[in-house]
Motif scaffolding. Sequence first.
Motif, mmCIF file in Angstrom:
data_model
loop_
_atom_site.group_PDB
_atom_site.id
_atom_site.type_symbol
_atom_site.label_atom_id
_atom_site.label_comp_id
_atom_site.label_asym_id
_atom_site.label_seq_id
_atom_site.Cartn_x
_atom_site.Cartn_y
_atom_site.Cartn_z
ATOM 1 N N ASP A 4 38.417 40.390 53.699
ATOM 2 C CA ASP A 4 37.631 41.496 54.244
ATOM 3 C C ASP A 4 38.429 42.790 54.284
ATOM 4 O O ASP A 4 37.882 43.869 54.086
ATOM 5 N N TYR A 5 39.737 42.687 54.535
ATOM 6 C CA TYR A 5 40.567 43.894 54.564
ATOM 7 C C TYR A 5 40.592 44.557 53.184
ATOM 8 O O TYR A 5 40.505 45.776 53.062
ATOM 9 N N PHE A 6 40.715 43.743 52.136
ATOM 10 C CA PHE A 6 40.745 44.273 50.775
ATOM 11 C C PHE A 6 39.396 44.872 50.409
ATOM 12 O O PHE A 6 39.313 45.984 49.870
ATOM 13 N N SER A 7 38.326 44.132 50.719
ATOM 14 C CA SER A 7 36.987 44.609 50.378
ATOM 15 C C SER A 7 36.648 45.920 51.061
ATOM 16 O O SER A 7 35.967 46.781 50.492
ATOM 17 N N ALA A 8 37.153 46.095 52.290
ATOM 18 C CA ALA A 8 36.884 47.316 53.044
ATOM 19 C C ALA A 8 37.838 48.451 52.684
ATOM 20 O O ALA A 8 37.695 49.571 53.185
ATOM 21 N N GLY A 9 38.822 48.162 51.820
ATOM 22 C CA GLY A 9 39.780 49.184 51.427
ATOM 23 C C GLY A 9 40.832 49.472 52.471
ATOM 24 O O GLY A 9 41.562 50.462 52.364
ATOM 25 N N ARG A 10 40.951 48.602 53.472
ATOM 26 C CA ARG A 10 41.937 48.829 54.535
ATOM 27 C C ARG A 10 43.342 48.411 54.097
ATOM 28 O O ARG A 10 44.328 48.956 54.582
ATOM 29 N N CYS A 11 43.429 47.441 53.205
ATOM 30 C CA CYS A 11 44.724 46.987 52.692
ATOM 31 C C CYS A 11 44.537 46.615 51.225
ATOM 32 O O CYS A 11 43.652 45.823 50.890
ATOM 33 N N ARG A 12 45.381 47.174 50.365
ATOM 34 C CA ARG A 12 45.321 46.877 48.936
ATOM 35 C C ARG A 12 46.636 46.294 48.428
ATOM 36 O O ARG A 12 46.969 46.398 47.249
ATOM 37 N N SER A 13 47.401 45.703 49.347
ATOM 38 C CA SER A 13 48.696 45.142 48.966
ATOM 39 C C SER A 13 48.541 44.015 47.946
ATOM 40 O O SER A 13 49.365 43.867 47.041
ATOM 41 N N CYS A 14 47.519 43.202 48.096
ATOM 42 C CA CYS A 14 47.268 42.103 47.153
ATOM 43 C C CYS A 14 46.468 42.655 45.976
ATOM 44 O O CYS A 14 45.233 42.560 45.940
ATOM 45 N N THR A 15 47.168 43.224 45.009
ATOM 46 C CA THR A 15 46.511 43.986 43.952
ATOM 47 C C THR A 15 45.655 43.140 43.018
ATOM 48 O O THR A 15 44.792 43.669 42.330
ATOM 49 N N LEU A 16 45.882 41.820 42.993
ATOM 50 C CA LEU A 16 45.110 40.939 42.096
ATOM 51 C C LEU A 16 44.030 40.154 42.833
ATOM 52 O O LEU A 16 43.533 39.160 42.315
ATOM 53 N N MET A 17 43.662 40.619 44.013
ATOM 54 C CA MET A 17 42.717 39.873 44.840
ATOM 55 C C MET A 17 41.414 39.552 44.115
ATOM 56 O O MET A 17 40.812 38.496 44.319
ATOM 57 N N GLU A 18 40.964 40.426 43.246
ATOM 58 C CA GLU A 18 39.675 40.223 42.572
ATOM 59 C C GLU A 18 39.807 39.471 41.253
ATOM 60 O O GLU A 18 38.814 39.249 40.558
ATOM 61 N N VAL A 19 41.031 39.053 40.896
ATOM 62 C CA VAL A 19 41.263 38.320 39.649
ATOM 63 C C VAL A 19 41.275 36.825 39.945
ATOM 64 O O VAL A 19 41.996 36.380 40.847
ATOM 65 N N PRO A 20 40.476 36.002 39.249
ATOM 66 C CA PRO A 20 40.492 34.554 39.493
ATOM 67 C C PRO A 20 41.910 34.003 39.388
ATOM 68 O O PRO A 20 42.705 34.443 38.544
ATOM 69 N N TYR A 21 42.217 33.017 40.227
ATOM 70 C CA TYR A 21 43.599 32.564 40.311
ATOM 71 C C TYR A 21 44.094 31.975 38.993
ATOM 72 O O TYR A 21 45.249 32.203 38.598
ATOM 73 N N ALA A 22 43.274 31.233 38.288
ATOM 74 C CA ALA A 22 43.704 30.660 37.010
ATOM 75 C C ALA A 22 44.114 31.765 36.038
ATOM 76 O O ALA A 22 45.088 31.610 35.284
ATOM 77 N N ARG A 23 43.402 32.875 36.069
ATOM 78 C CA ARG A 23 43.741 34.005 35.202
ATOM 79 C C ARG A 23 45.058 34.649 35.661
ATOM 80 O O ARG A 23 45.902 35.029 34.832
ATOM 81 N N GLN A 24 45.248 34.779 36.965
ATOM 82 C CA GLN A 24 46.504 35.314 37.478
ATOM 83 C C GLN A 24 47.691 34.504 36.948
ATOM 84 O O GLN A 24 48.681 35.062 36.458
ATOM 85 N N LEU A 25 47.578 33.192 37.051
ATOM 86 C CA LEU A 25 48.677 32.313 36.661
ATOM 87 C C LEU A 25 48.940 32.406 35.159
ATOM 88 O O LEU A 25 50.098 32.487 34.722
ATOM 89 N N ALA A 26 47.880 32.418 34.364
ATOM 90 C CA ALA A 26 48.036 32.501 32.911
ATOM 91 C C ALA A 26 48.659 33.832 32.503
ATOM 92 O O ALA A 26 49.526 33.885 31.621
ATOM 93 N N ASP A 27 48.230 34.909 33.157
ATOM 94 C CA ASP A 27 48.782 36.231 32.834
ATOM 95 C C ASP A 27 50.269 36.318 33.207
ATOM 96 O O ASP A 27 51.067 36.905 32.466
ATOM 97 N N LYS A 28 50.637 35.748 34.346
ATOM 98 C CA LYS A 28 52.045 35.777 34.741
ATOM 99 C C LYS A 28 52.902 34.974 33.765
ATOM 100 O O LYS A 28 54.018 35.381 33.408
ATOM 101 N N GLN A 29 52.383 33.824 33.344
ATOM 102 C CA GLN A 29 53.125 33.010 32.377
ATOM 103 C C GLN A 29 53.296 33.779 31.065
ATOM 104 O O GLN A 29 54.395 33.811 30.488
ATOM 105 N N ALA A 30 52.225 34.412 30.604
ATOM 106 C CA ALA A 30 52.303 35.178 29.358
ATOM 107 C C ALA A 30 53.273 36.348 29.494
ATOM 108 O O ALA A 30 54.036 36.648 28.566
ATOM 109 N N ASN A 31 53.261 37.002 30.644
ATOM 110 C CA ASN A 31 54.160 38.129 30.872
ATOM 111 C C ASN A 31 55.618 37.681 30.871
ATOM 112 O O ASN A 31 56.490 38.336 30.284
ATOM 113 N N ALA A 32 55.892 36.556 31.516
ATOM 114 C CA ALA A 32 57.262 36.045 31.564
ATOM 115 C C ALA A 32 57.751 35.653 30.172
ATOM 116 O O ALA A 32 58.885 35.976 29.779
ATOM 117 N N ARG A 33 56.905 34.980 29.433
ATOM 118 C CA ARG A 33 57.293 34.576 28.079
ATOM 119 C C ARG A 33 57.556 35.782 27.197
ATOM 120 O O ARG A 33 58.510 35.807 26.405
#
Length: 374
Positions: A4-33
């Motif tokens: 709710d904090y992210f949706s309301a714009g009160r906190c945007r620290s978690c910049t990938l909040m709207e990205v599905p977790y499987a996609r987050q993990l795949a992108d991080k792996q690709a970035n590291a490689r």
Amino acid sequence: MQCDYFSAGRCRSCTLMEVPYARQLADKQANARAALAEVAADVRWAEPFASSESGYRNKAKWAVGGTAVNPTIGILGRDFQGIDLRRCGICEPGLLAAFPLLADAIAAMGLAPYDVARRSGELKYLIVTVSPEDELMVRFVVRSTRQLPAIRDGLPGLRQALPGLAVVSVNLHPEHKAVLEGADEIVLSDRATLPMRINDLTLHLPPRSFFQTNTAVAAGLYRQAAGWADEISPGSVLDLYCGVGGFALHCAPASARSVRGIEVSADAAAGARDSALALPDPARFTFEAADAGGQPEVDADLVIVNPPRRGIGAALAEKLEHGSAGHLIYSSCNVTSLAADLARMPSLRPRQARLFDMFPQTAHQEVAVLLERR
């Protein structure tokens, strides 16, 4: 994860909040490689070590705002006013249960939050850590000792409200600058360290010491490093930037006759020594308070490094490059500095690597690499 904090714009620290977790993990792996492609072309990558999407943080570093009567714990907005985040969904349940009670305790003690704009008030930050056994370490970061009596007087009530309260301290941070804590710590509780049970070990955390903020993923990281150490079967281990000894204590197979840790924080090194005392053969462990990057000798069968984001740097990389270590385990929270350091050590060939997702909902990542001398 819904926040709710992210949706309301009160906190945007978690910049990938709207990205599905499987996609987050795949992108991080690709970035590291991709980041390590030139320096670790032949490395064998294991599957990423995933985290829970929410409720994973064992430590909260909250700015205190509002008023002494109605304090906020969370972050400060652009106007330096407090934004309360006591229901933050990435924090462990034990933290979420404690936050409202800690806010009430701040009000009951009459602790005046620090006003950044006016440079007035006393209480700057509240730093809270929870262990796997739901014990708590609470640190009050204040400008001076002026409100120390109020905190001492409020401790009985705080302990009654939080039965799991193990360690309480006050950190003195008199300067007006953007750093989290000062150099002086006053421990108010009988106990001075928080026991963190990780795998089959208990690590002892003093207030001013580093520990990974994702307990479950940290346990996986240590297990991976321990597995590599078992395969290597080193006669000696040197752990640089050892913190409270997590890697050193895990990566000490029976073959390792000597295990030495170097850590700049004297408190953390003392915590590592306390942890080693519980092991069957504590005499083979040595933990020293010193600059890990400034060691004149870095020779051991297995060297482990877990540096800050800046990496180990050219000087230490050169020592390792020309040293005698047959193997190196490098754990990094910054693939850019990791790639630069690996390029400085061409005699140490990356063999295996794995990504550990310490910080879901953000782009941060931890990568561990096993290197072998050519």
